[in-house]
Design an enzyme around this catalytic site. Structure first.
Site, PDB file in Angstrom:
ATOM      1  N   PRO A   2      -3.109  -5.015  14.912  1.00 43.09           N
ATOM      2  CA  PRO A   2      -1.884  -5.529  15.491  1.00 43.09           C
ATOM      3  C   PRO A   2      -0.677  -4.814  14.936  1.00 43.09           C
ATOM      4  O   PRO A   2      -0.508  -4.711  13.728  1.00 43.09           O
ATOM      5  CB  PRO A   2      -1.884  -6.989  15.060  1.00 43.09           C
ATOM      6  N   GLU A   3       0.134  -4.349  15.840  1.00 45.92           N
ATOM      7  CA  GLU A   3       1.401  -3.736  15.474  1.00 45.92           C
ATOM      8  C   GLU A   3       2.502  -4.684  15.947  1.00 45.92           C
ATOM      9  O   GLU A   3       2.199  -5.786  16.391  1.00 45.92           O
ATOM     10  CB  GLU A   3       1.513  -2.346  16.114  1.00 45.92           C
TER      11      GLU A   3
END
Length: 272
Positions: A2-3
């Site tokens: 996840p960014e």
DNA sequence: AGGTCGACCTGGCAGC
DNA sequence: TGCTGCCAGGTCGACC
């Protein structure tokens, strides 16, 4: 996984689903994901708390409470998930399960366990927050700020974009996508970028991240939002994971190259 | 101090 | 089918 866009999506979903509810029960199925405090402290400091807010800084989720100064920090690492469910039963990758006062369950799943759950009184207790850079979608991230900051670094631009102390929230997918959108080669030295290129990089960073937030992130592999759903930005990815496929602009075969131990994808013709 | 590299983990998949 | 090797969206600490 996840960014920034994925974590933002999860934080917004959680905010809508869990704010105002009390944490009735905390079950730690694998204590290795608990950091900074002892697992029994973790349970004691969450149990009975009423959730006041859910927000994001960089790739971290910050959960605050009405009746305590403690903050619950969730970093998802590569494979972490925060899933709100009507089913209290943990699944295979579940490491921590909370039961809330509306009888829903909040599951922290993470099969690789690079993620971490921490409780702090002050964000500065955690090294991640001590030196974290500006939020790319906020005002401080301006062209002039970026220009000044780039000049201080001799590393190639791609690994610099991954450095959370430089700018917060960008990871390996969006770094490649942003550089493709900018037309900048990932190996270019940060301090050598020209004014025009810096303006392009700034605009591309905001454009790509905003679009990805709007589309609820990318799902290359295990990413899921708080409903367990995949993100739609995955259809907009133009270079990440497309080694040897055609560039969507010029048709040239895209390149994968290892840079700082991580894969970078780019078009050798469109990116100079 | 900035830059670079390996360690931390588990699982999926390609290739043989 | 089953084994091996490689790869994965992040962060940190040790080193130069």
């Amino acid at each position: 996984m996840p960014e920034l866009p994925e974590v933002e999506t999860i934080a917004r979903d959680l905010k809508a689903k869990i704010t105002g509810f009390k944490i009735e029960e905390v079950q730690v199925l694998d204590p290795r994901v608990i950091r900074h405090v002892r697992p029994d402290d973790f349970v004691r400091r969450l149990k009975g708390r009423v959730i006041a807010s859910v927000s994001r800084r960089g790739k971290a989720i910050i959960i605050r409470f009405f009746d305590s100064a403690d903050q619950w920090i969730v970093q998802l690492g590569m494979t972490g998930q925060m899933i709100v469910s009507g089913d209290p039963a943990p699944s295979r990758g579940t490491k921590v399960t909370l039961r809330l006062s509306n009888n829903s369950a909040l599951h922290y799943n993470d099969y690789r366990m690079f993620g971490r759950l921490q409780i702090v009184g002050d964000l500065k207790e955690i090294s991640y927050f001590k030196k974290i850079g500006p939020e790319p979608l906020e005002k401080k991230f301006s062209v002039s700020w970026l220009s000044g900051a780039l000049k201080k670094h001799n590393s190639p631009i791609k690994p610099l974009l991954l450095n959370q102390n430089f700018v917060a929230g960008i990871g390996n997918i969006y770094a490649s996508e942003i550089l493709f959108e900018s037309g900048i080669h990932p190996s270019r030295k940060a301090s050598d970028l020209k004014d025009k290129e810096i303006a392009l990089l700034h605009a591309a960073t905001r454009k790509i991240l905003k679009m990805a937030v709007r589309l609820r992130g990318s799902s290359v592999n295990t990413y899921r939002d708080a409903n367990g759903q995949k993100g739609k930005f995955v259809n907009r990815i133009r270079v990440y994971g497309r080694e040897n496929e055609s560039c969507l602009i010029c048709g040239t075969a895209l390149v994968r190259e290892m840079q700082g131990g991580r894969s970078t994808f780019y078009c050798g013709k469109c990116q100079k």
